[in-house]
Design a protein around this motif. Structure first.
Motif, PDB file in Angstrom:
ATOM      1  N   GLU A 163       1.493   2.248   3.389  1.00  0.00           N
ATOM      2  CA  GLU A 163       2.180   3.299   4.157  1.00  0.00           C
ATOM      3  C   GLU A 163       2.705   4.412   3.248  1.00  0.00           C
ATOM      4  O   GLU A 163       2.283   5.548   3.360  1.00  0.00           O
ATOM      5  N   ARG A 164       3.665   4.052   2.404  1.00  0.00           N
ATOM      6  CA  ARG A 164       4.258   5.084   1.543  1.00  0.00           C
ATOM      7  C   ARG A 164       4.537   4.524   0.163  1.00  0.00           C
ATOM      8  O   ARG A 164       4.825   3.340   0.002  1.00  0.00           O
ATOM      9  N   VAL A 178      -4.608   9.628   1.853  1.00  0.00           N
ATOM     10  CA  VAL A 178      -3.256   9.748   1.299  1.00  0.00           C
ATOM     11  C   VAL A 178      -3.002  11.229   1.054  1.00  0.00           C
ATOM     12  O   VAL A 178      -3.869  11.925   0.525  1.00  0.00           O
ATOM     13  N   TYR A 179      -1.846  11.717   1.493  1.00  0.00           N
ATOM     14  CA  TYR A 179      -1.459  13.056   1.059  1.00  0.00           C
ATOM     15  C   TYR A 179      -0.162  12.956   0.281  1.00  0.00           C
ATOM     16  O   TYR A 179       0.570  11.969   0.397  1.00  0.00           O
ATOM     17  N   ALA A 180       0.068  13.956  -0.572  1.00  0.00           N
ATOM     18  CA  ALA A 180       1.259  13.952  -1.426  1.00  0.00           C
ATOM     19  C   ALA A 180       2.207  15.040  -0.954  1.00  0.00           C
ATOM     20  O   ALA A 180       1.798  16.175  -0.697  1.00  0.00           O
ATOM     21  N   TRP A 181       3.476  14.680  -0.851  1.00  0.00           N
ATOM     22  CA  TRP A 181       4.527  15.609  -0.425  1.00  0.00           C
ATOM     23  C   TRP A 181       5.576  15.668  -1.512  1.00  0.00           C
ATOM     24  O   TRP A 181       6.131  14.627  -1.895  1.00  0.00           O
ATOM     25  N   LEU A 182       5.792  16.873  -2.051  1.00  0.00           N
ATOM     26  CA  LEU A 182       6.806  17.079  -3.081  1.00  0.00           C
ATOM     27  C   LEU A 182       7.969  17.787  -2.397  1.00  0.00           C
ATOM     28  O   LEU A 182       7.949  19.029  -2.244  1.00  0.00           O
ATOM     29  N   PRO A 183       8.980  17.042  -1.929  1.00  0.00           N
ATOM     30  CA  PRO A 183       9.989  17.643  -1.056  1.00  0.00           C
ATOM     31  C   PRO A 183      10.797  18.752  -1.728  1.00  0.00           C
ATOM     32  O   PRO A 183      11.111  19.751  -1.073  1.00  0.00           O
ATOM     33  N   LEU A 200      -6.821  12.917  13.198  1.00  0.00           N
ATOM     34  CA  LEU A 200      -6.559  14.075  12.336  1.00  0.00           C
ATOM     35  C   LEU A 200      -5.644  15.072  13.040  1.00  0.00           C
ATOM     36  O   LEU A 200      -4.730  15.634  12.418  1.00  0.00           O
ATOM     37  N   LEU A 201      -5.842  15.252  14.352  1.00  0.00           N
ATOM     38  CA  LEU A 201      -4.959  16.154  15.113  1.00  0.00           C
ATOM     39  C   LEU A 201      -3.501  15.717  15.010  1.00  0.00           C
ATOM     40  O   LEU A 201      -2.610  16.528  14.732  1.00  0.00           O
ATOM     41  N   ARG A 202      -3.249  14.437  15.230  1.00  0.00           N
ATOM     42  CA  ARG A 202      -1.860  13.928  15.160  1.00  0.00           C
ATOM     43  C   ARG A 202      -1.304  14.071  13.754  1.00  0.00           C
ATOM     44  O   ARG A 202      -0.122  14.403  13.564  1.00  0.00           O
ATOM     45  N   THR A 203      -2.146  13.828  12.763  1.00  0.00           N
ATOM     46  CA  THR A 203      -1.691  13.925  11.369  1.00  0.00           C
ATOM     47  C   THR A 203      -1.339  15.370  11.017  1.00  0.00           C
ATOM     48  O   THR A 203      -0.347  15.627  10.323  1.00  0.00           O
ATOM     49  N   LEU A 204      -2.114  16.316  11.519  1.00  0.00           N
ATOM     50  CA  LEU A 204      -1.812  17.729  11.250  1.00  0.00           C
ATOM     51  C   LEU A 204      -0.494  18.145  11.906  1.00  0.00           C
ATOM     52  O   LEU A 204       0.248  18.968  11.365  1.00  0.00           O
ATOM     53  N   GLU A 205      -0.200  17.551  13.081  1.00  0.00           N
ATOM     54  CA  GLU A 205       1.110  17.821  13.708  1.00  0.00           C
ATOM     55  C   GLU A 205       2.234  17.390  12.781  1.00  0.00           C
ATOM     56  O   GLU A 205       3.224  18.102  12.589  1.00  0.00           O
ATOM     57  N   GLU A 225       6.098  11.983  -3.031  1.00  0.00           N
ATOM     58  CA  GLU A 225       5.913  11.012  -1.947  1.00  0.00           C
ATOM     59  C   GLU A 225       4.441  10.927  -1.583  1.00  0.00           C
ATOM     60  O   GLU A 225       3.833  11.935  -1.201  1.00  0.00           O
ATOM     61  N   LEU A 226       3.890   9.737  -1.694  1.00  0.00           N
ATOM     62  CA  LEU A 226       2.501   9.513  -1.273  1.00  0.00           C
ATOM     63  C   LEU A 226       2.552   8.874   0.107  1.00  0.00           C
ATOM     64  O   LEU A 226       3.243   7.870   0.311  1.00  0.00           O
ATOM     65  N   ARG A 227       1.846   9.452   1.051  1.00  0.00           N
ATOM     66  CA  ARG A 227       1.914   8.970   2.434  1.00  0.00           C
ATOM     67  C   ARG A 227       0.516   8.738   3.003  1.00  0.00           C
ATOM     68  O   ARG A 227      -0.353   9.600   2.889  1.00  0.00           O
ATOM     69  N   HIS A 228       0.331   7.581   3.622  1.00  0.00           N
ATOM     70  CA  HIS A 228      -0.849   7.352   4.455  1.00  0.00           C
ATOM     71  C   HIS A 228      -0.435   7.707   5.883  1.00  0.00           C
ATOM     72  O   HIS A 228       0.668   7.348   6.309  1.00  0.00           O
ATOM     73  N   PRO A 229      -1.295   8.441   6.636  1.00  0.00           N
ATOM     74  CA  PRO A 229      -0.871   8.876   7.974  1.00  0.00           C
ATOM     75  C   PRO A 229      -0.605   7.725   8.955  1.00  0.00           C
ATOM     76  O   PRO A 229      -0.002   7.960  10.004  1.00  0.00           O
ATOM     77  N   GLY A 230      -1.074   6.520   8.636  1.00  0.00           N
ATOM     78  CA  GLY A 230      -0.858   5.419   9.578  1.00  0.00           C
ATOM     79  C   GLY A 230      -1.999   5.291  10.582  1.00  0.00           C
ATOM     80  O   GLY A 230      -1.908   4.535  11.551  1.00  0.00           O
ATOM     81  N   ARG A 231      -3.051   6.028  10.375  1.00  0.00           N
ATOM     82  CA  ARG A 231      -4.203   6.030  11.296  1.00  0.00           C
ATOM     83  C   ARG A 231      -5.381   6.669  10.550  1.00  0.00           C
ATOM     84  O   ARG A 231      -5.194   7.269   9.503  1.00  0.00           O
TER      85      ARG A 231
END
Ligand code: ZN
Length: 304
Positions: free
Chosen positions: A136-137, A162-167, A194-199, A148-154
Protein backbone atom coordinates in the motif's frame (compact mmCIF):
# COMPACT_ATOMS: atom_id res chain seq x y z
CA UNK A 1 15.08 18.82 -50.91
CA UNK A 2 12.36 17.46 -48.68
CA UNK A 3 12.16 18.77 -45.18
CA UNK A 4 13.16 16.24 -42.56
CA UNK A 5 11.19 16.07 -39.34
CA UNK A 6 13.10 17.55 -36.44
CA UNK A 7 15.06 14.94 -34.49
CA UNK A 8 13.94 14.57 -30.89
CA UNK A 9 16.08 16.72 -28.65
CA UNK A 10 18.59 15.10 -26.33
CA UNK A 11 17.63 13.88 -22.86
CA UNK A 12 18.23 16.43 -20.13
CA UNK A 13 18.09 16.93 -16.38
CA UNK A 14 15.53 19.48 -15.19
CA UNK A 15 15.53 20.76 -11.59
CA UNK A 16 11.96 20.24 -10.33
CA UNK A 17 12.59 21.02 -6.63
CA UNK A 18 15.64 21.75 -4.49
CA UNK A 19 17.83 18.67 -4.95
CA UNK A 20 15.28 16.87 -7.14
CA UNK A 21 16.06 16.43 -10.83
CA UNK A 22 13.81 14.99 -13.53
CA UNK A 23 15.57 13.19 -16.37
CA UNK A 24 13.42 13.92 -19.40
CA UNK A 25 13.80 11.87 -22.59
CA UNK A 26 12.07 13.62 -25.51
CA UNK A 27 9.75 13.05 -27.15
CA UNK A 28 8.33 10.71 -24.55
CA UNK A 29 7.34 8.03 -27.08
CA UNK A 30 7.65 4.25 -26.74
CA UNK A 31 10.48 3.40 -24.31
CA UNK A 32 11.41 7.10 -23.93
CA UNK A 33 10.49 7.39 -20.27
CA UNK A 34 11.38 9.88 -17.56
CA UNK A 35 13.31 9.10 -14.39
CA UNK A 36 13.77 11.25 -11.28
CA UNK A 37 16.83 11.66 -9.07
CA UNK A 38 16.22 12.72 -5.45
CA UNK A 39 19.51 13.82 -3.95
CA UNK A 40 20.08 13.55 -0.21
CA UNK A 41 22.77 14.34 2.33
CA UNK A 42 24.43 10.92 2.13
CA UNK A 43 22.86 9.10 -0.81
CA UNK A 44 20.43 9.56 -3.66
CA UNK A 45 17.20 7.85 -4.71
CA UNK A 46 16.31 7.17 -8.34
CA UNK A 47 12.71 6.73 -9.38
CA UNK A 48 12.97 4.33 -12.36
CA UNK A 49 15.87 3.96 -14.81
CA UNK A 50 15.82 3.62 -18.62
CA UNK A 51 15.04 1.09 -21.34
CA UNK A 52 18.50 0.28 -22.65
CA UNK A 53 22.01 -0.08 -21.26
CA UNK A 54 23.19 3.01 -23.19
CA UNK A 55 20.23 5.14 -22.08
CA UNK A 56 20.78 4.15 -18.47
CA UNK A 57 24.49 4.99 -18.78
CA UNK A 58 23.57 8.41 -20.20
CA UNK A 59 21.21 8.96 -17.23
CA UNK A 60 23.99 7.93 -14.84
CA UNK A 61 26.35 10.43 -16.53
CA UNK A 62 23.79 13.18 -15.88
CA UNK A 63 23.38 12.01 -12.28
CA UNK A 64 27.16 12.35 -11.82
CA UNK A 65 26.92 15.97 -13.03
CA UNK A 66 24.42 16.92 -10.31
CA UNK A 67 25.64 14.86 -7.33
CA UNK A 68 28.65 12.86 -6.17
CA UNK A 69 26.53 10.81 -3.80
CA UNK A 70 25.72 7.21 -4.73
CA UNK A 71 22.24 6.03 -5.74
CA UNK A 72 21.42 3.61 -2.95
CA UNK A 73 17.69 3.16 -3.66
CA UNK A 74 15.89 2.61 -6.96
CA UNK A 75 12.08 2.74 -6.98
CA UNK A 76 10.30 0.92 -9.81
CA UNK A 77 7.01 2.67 -10.59
CA UNK A 78 5.88 -0.49 -12.45
CA UNK A 79 7.35 -3.45 -14.32
CA UNK A 80 7.46 -2.10 -17.90
CA UNK A 81 10.95 -2.35 -19.38
CA UNK A 82 11.51 1.33 -20.06
CA UNK A 83 11.24 1.92 -16.31
CA UNK A 84 13.12 -1.19 -15.13
CA UNK A 85 15.60 -2.57 -17.69
CA UNK A 86 18.45 -0.42 -16.37
CA UNK A 87 17.79 -0.97 -12.66
CA UNK A 88 20.50 -3.64 -12.35
CA UNK A 89 23.09 -1.10 -13.52
CA UNK A 90 22.70 0.78 -10.20
CA UNK A 91 25.00 -1.69 -8.55
CA UNK A 92 24.56 -2.03 -4.80
CA UNK A 93 21.25 -0.13 -4.80
CA UNK A 94 18.16 -1.57 -3.13
CA UNK A 95 15.29 -1.84 -5.60
CA UNK A 96 11.80 -1.11 -4.21
CA UNK A 97 8.45 -1.89 -5.85
CA UNK A 98 4.94 -3.22 -5.47
CA UNK A 99 4.93 -7.06 -5.18
CA UNK A 100 3.15 -7.41 -8.56
CA UNK A 101 5.91 -5.40 -10.22
CA UNK A 102 8.58 -7.66 -8.66
CA UNK A 103 6.74 -10.75 -9.83
CA UNK A 104 6.41 -9.44 -13.39
CA UNK A 105 10.03 -8.25 -13.59
CA UNK A 106 11.21 -11.71 -12.58
CA UNK A 107 8.80 -13.50 -14.95
CA UNK A 108 9.28 -11.18 -17.91
CA UNK A 109 10.18 -13.10 -21.04
CA UNK A 110 12.38 -10.60 -22.88
CA UNK A 111 12.54 -12.88 -25.93
CA UNK A 112 8.77 -12.66 -26.27
CA UNK A 113 8.31 -8.96 -25.51
CA UNK A 114 11.26 -7.17 -27.09
CA UNK A 115 10.76 -8.29 -30.73
CA UNK A 116 7.43 -6.41 -30.62
CA UNK A 117 9.44 -3.19 -30.79
CA UNK A 118 11.66 -2.03 -33.64
CA UNK A 119 14.69 0.11 -33.10
CA UNK A 120 16.58 -0.22 -29.86
CA UNK A 121 20.00 -1.69 -29.19
CA UNK A 122 18.97 -3.04 -25.81
CA UNK A 123 22.51 -3.80 -24.58
CA UNK A 124 22.95 -5.52 -21.23
CA UNK A 125 19.49 -5.56 -19.70
CA UNK A 126 18.52 -8.00 -16.99
CA UNK A 127 15.65 -8.79 -14.69
CA UNK A 128 16.61 -7.16 -11.39
CA UNK A 129 14.17 -8.36 -8.75
CA UNK A 130 13.25 -5.71 -6.17
CA UNK A 131 14.56 -6.61 -2.70
CA UNK A 132 11.88 -4.57 -0.89
CA UNK A 133 8.18 -4.68 -1.76
CA UNK A 134 5.15 -3.01 -0.22
CA UNK A 135 1.44 -3.42 -0.88
CA UNK A 136 0.00 0.00 0.00
CA UNK A 137 2.39 2.69 1.19
CA UNK A 138 6.03 3.10 2.08
CA UNK A 139 7.86 6.19 3.30
CA UNK A 140 11.43 6.79 2.20
CA UNK A 141 13.50 9.51 3.84
CA UNK A 142 16.12 11.54 2.05
CA UNK A 143 17.55 13.57 4.90
CA UNK A 144 14.55 15.58 6.13
CA UNK A 145 12.62 15.06 2.89
CA UNK A 146 9.76 12.55 3.05
CA UNK A 147 9.11 10.57 -0.11
CA UNK A 148 5.75 8.81 0.06
CA UNK A 149 5.44 5.81 -2.22
CA UNK A 150 1.81 4.88 -2.84
CA UNK A 151 0.09 2.03 -4.64
CA UNK A 152 -3.39 3.20 -5.77
CA UNK A 153 -5.03 0.12 -4.22
CA UNK A 154 -6.36 -1.06 -7.59
CA UNK A 155 -5.22 -1.69 -11.16
CA UNK A 156 -4.61 1.50 -13.15
CA UNK A 157 -1.80 1.56 -15.78
CA UNK A 158 -0.82 -1.93 -14.54
CA UNK A 159 -1.73 -3.99 -11.47
CA UNK A 160 1.41 -2.88 -9.62
CA UNK A 161 1.71 0.88 -10.07
CA UNK A 162 3.52 3.08 -7.58
CA UNK A 163 3.60 6.85 -7.63
CA UNK A 164 5.78 9.07 -5.46
CA UNK A 165 4.45 12.07 -3.55
CA UNK A 166 6.85 14.58 -2.03
CA UNK A 167 4.50 16.54 0.24
CA UNK A 168 6.90 19.33 1.21
CA UNK A 169 7.59 20.08 -2.44
CA UNK A 170 4.03 19.29 -3.61
CA UNK A 171 5.73 17.26 -6.31
CA UNK A 172 4.15 14.15 -7.78
CA UNK A 173 6.10 11.55 -9.77
CA UNK A 174 3.36 9.65 -11.53
CA UNK A 175 5.05 6.92 -13.55
CA UNK A 176 2.85 5.90 -16.46
CA UNK A 177 -0.41 6.95 -14.80
CA UNK A 178 0.18 10.03 -16.98
CA UNK A 179 1.66 10.34 -20.49
CA UNK A 180 1.98 14.04 -21.23
CA UNK A 181 1.31 14.46 -24.95
CA UNK A 182 1.01 10.72 -25.56
CA UNK A 183 -2.00 8.45 -25.79
CA UNK A 184 -2.74 7.03 -22.32
CA UNK A 185 -1.92 3.32 -22.14
CA UNK A 186 -4.15 0.92 -20.30
CA UNK A 187 -3.19 -2.37 -21.96
CA UNK A 188 -3.40 -4.81 -19.05
CA UNK A 189 -4.50 -2.10 -16.60
CA UNK A 190 -7.98 -0.74 -15.89
CA UNK A 191 -9.73 2.29 -17.40
CA UNK A 192 -12.05 2.80 -14.41
CA UNK A 193 -9.18 2.11 -12.00
CA UNK A 194 -7.04 4.75 -13.69
CA UNK A 195 -9.95 7.23 -13.60
CA UNK A 196 -10.36 6.80 -9.83
CA UNK A 197 -6.61 7.05 -9.30
CA UNK A 198 -6.44 10.31 -11.26
CA UNK A 199 -9.20 11.71 -9.03
CA UNK A 200 -7.04 10.94 -5.99
CA UNK A 201 -4.00 12.51 -7.61
CA UNK A 202 -6.07 15.63 -8.36
CA UNK A 203 -7.07 15.86 -4.70
CA UNK A 204 -3.39 16.07 -3.73
CA UNK A 205 -3.25 19.34 -5.73
CA UNK A 206 0.36 18.87 -6.86
CA UNK A 207 2.39 21.97 -7.80
CA UNK A 208 4.17 19.96 -10.47
CA UNK A 209 3.89 16.47 -11.93
CA UNK A 210 6.73 14.52 -13.50
CA UNK A 211 4.86 12.12 -15.79
CA UNK A 212 6.18 8.74 -16.91
CA UNK A 213 6.61 10.17 -20.42
CA UNK A 214 6.64 13.73 -21.75
CA UNK A 215 7.44 17.11 -20.24
CA UNK A 216 6.74 18.00 -16.59
CA UNK A 217 3.18 19.25 -16.27
CA UNK A 218 0.41 20.35 -13.96
CA UNK A 219 -3.12 19.21 -13.27
CA UNK A 220 -4.09 19.97 -16.88
CA UNK A 221 -2.44 16.64 -17.80
CA UNK A 222 -4.62 14.86 -15.21
CA UNK A 223 -7.68 16.54 -16.72
CA UNK A 224 -6.62 15.63 -20.28
CA UNK A 225 -6.08 11.98 -19.31
CA UNK A 226 -9.44 11.91 -17.51
CA UNK A 227 -11.11 13.36 -20.61
CA UNK A 228 -9.52 10.63 -22.78
CA UNK A 229 -10.56 7.84 -20.40
CA UNK A 230 -14.20 9.00 -20.31
CA UNK A 231 -14.17 9.22 -24.10
CA UNK A 232 -12.69 5.79 -24.70
CA UNK A 233 -15.01 4.14 -22.18
CA UNK A 234 -17.94 5.64 -24.14
CA UNK A 235 -16.78 4.67 -27.64
CA UNK A 236 -15.69 1.22 -26.40
CA UNK A 237 -19.10 0.60 -24.82
CA UNK A 238 -20.86 1.50 -28.08
CA UNK A 239 -18.53 -0.68 -30.18
CA UNK A 240 -18.86 -3.57 -27.72
CA UNK A 241 -22.65 -3.31 -27.86
CA UNK A 242 -22.49 -3.41 -31.67
CA UNK A 243 -20.43 -6.60 -31.49
CA UNK A 244 -17.33 -5.11 -33.11
CA UNK A 245 -13.96 -6.66 -32.30
CA UNK A 246 -11.41 -4.29 -30.74
CA UNK A 247 -9.52 -4.25 -34.07
CA UNK A 248 -12.63 -3.45 -36.14
CA UNK A 249 -13.62 -0.83 -33.58
CA UNK A 250 -10.16 0.78 -33.70
CA UNK A 251 -10.40 0.99 -37.49
CA UNK A 252 -13.79 2.68 -37.38
CA UNK A 253 -13.41 5.09 -34.44
CA UNK A 254 -12.50 8.70 -35.20
CA UNK A 255 -10.11 9.81 -32.45
CA UNK A 256 -11.30 13.39 -32.99
CA UNK A 257 -9.77 15.77 -30.45
CA UNK A 258 -7.33 13.03 -29.38
CA UNK A 259 -5.95 12.43 -32.88
CA UNK A 260 -2.94 14.69 -32.19
CA UNK A 261 -1.64 12.50 -29.38
CA UNK A 262 1.50 10.44 -29.91
CA UNK A 263 1.22 6.62 -30.14
CA UNK A 264 -2.27 6.48 -31.74
CA UNK A 265 -1.86 2.68 -32.02
CA UNK A 266 -2.63 2.49 -28.31
CA UNK A 267 -6.30 2.98 -29.22
CA UNK A 268 -6.65 -0.72 -30.05
CA UNK A 269 -4.76 -1.71 -26.88
CA UNK A 270 -7.04 0.47 -24.79
CA UNK A 271 -10.14 -0.98 -26.45
CA UNK A 272 -8.96 -4.45 -25.43
CA UNK A 273 -8.63 -3.18 -21.86
CA UNK A 274 -12.13 -1.66 -21.89
CA UNK A 275 -13.67 -4.82 -23.36
CA UNK A 276 -11.94 -6.99 -20.74
CA UNK A 277 -13.31 -4.75 -18.00
CA UNK A 278 -16.87 -4.86 -19.45
CA UNK A 279 -16.67 -8.65 -19.67
CA UNK A 280 -14.89 -9.21 -16.34
CA UNK A 281 -12.05 -11.08 -18.03
CA UNK A 282 -8.29 -10.60 -18.35
CA UNK A 283 -6.88 -8.95 -21.47
CA UNK A 284 -5.75 -11.46 -24.09
CA UNK A 285 -2.25 -10.04 -24.49
CA UNK A 286 -1.48 -12.23 -27.51
CA UNK A 287 -4.51 -10.91 -29.40
CA UNK A 288 -3.74 -7.38 -28.24
CA UNK A 289 -0.21 -7.67 -29.68
CA UNK A 290 -1.51 -9.15 -32.95
CA UNK A 291 -4.08 -6.37 -33.32
CA UNK A 292 -1.48 -3.69 -32.59
CA UNK A 293 0.78 -5.20 -35.28
CA UNK A 294 -2.17 -5.13 -37.68
CA UNK A 295 -2.65 -1.40 -37.02
CA UNK A 296 1.05 -0.48 -37.17
CA UNK A 297 1.96 -2.90 -39.98
CA UNK A 298 4.79 -4.60 -38.08
CA UNK A 299 6.92 -4.11 -34.96
CA UNK A 300 6.22 -0.87 -33.12
CA UNK A 301 8.82 1.86 -33.78
CA UNK A 302 10.43 2.80 -30.47
CA UNK A 303 13.45 4.53 -28.98
CA UNK A 304 16.90 4.09 -30.53
ZN1 ZN B 1 4.32 1.62 -18.57
Amino acid sequence: MTEQPAAPSAPRMVAVADGVHAYIQPDGGWYLNNAVLIDGPDAAISIDSAATEARTAAYQDEIARVTDRPVRTVVATHHHGDHTHGNHLFSGATIVSHPYCRDRVLREDYHAVLPMFAGPEWGDIRAAGPAVTFAERLELWSGERRVELRHPGRAAHTHGDVYAWLPDDRLLISGDLIFNGGTPMLAEGSPTGLLRTLEEIGELAPRLIVPGHGEPCGLEAVEATTDYLRWILGVARDAHAEGLSPLDAARSIDAGRFSGLREPERLVMNLHSCYAEFEGTAVDMGQLAADTFAIVGGPIPSCA
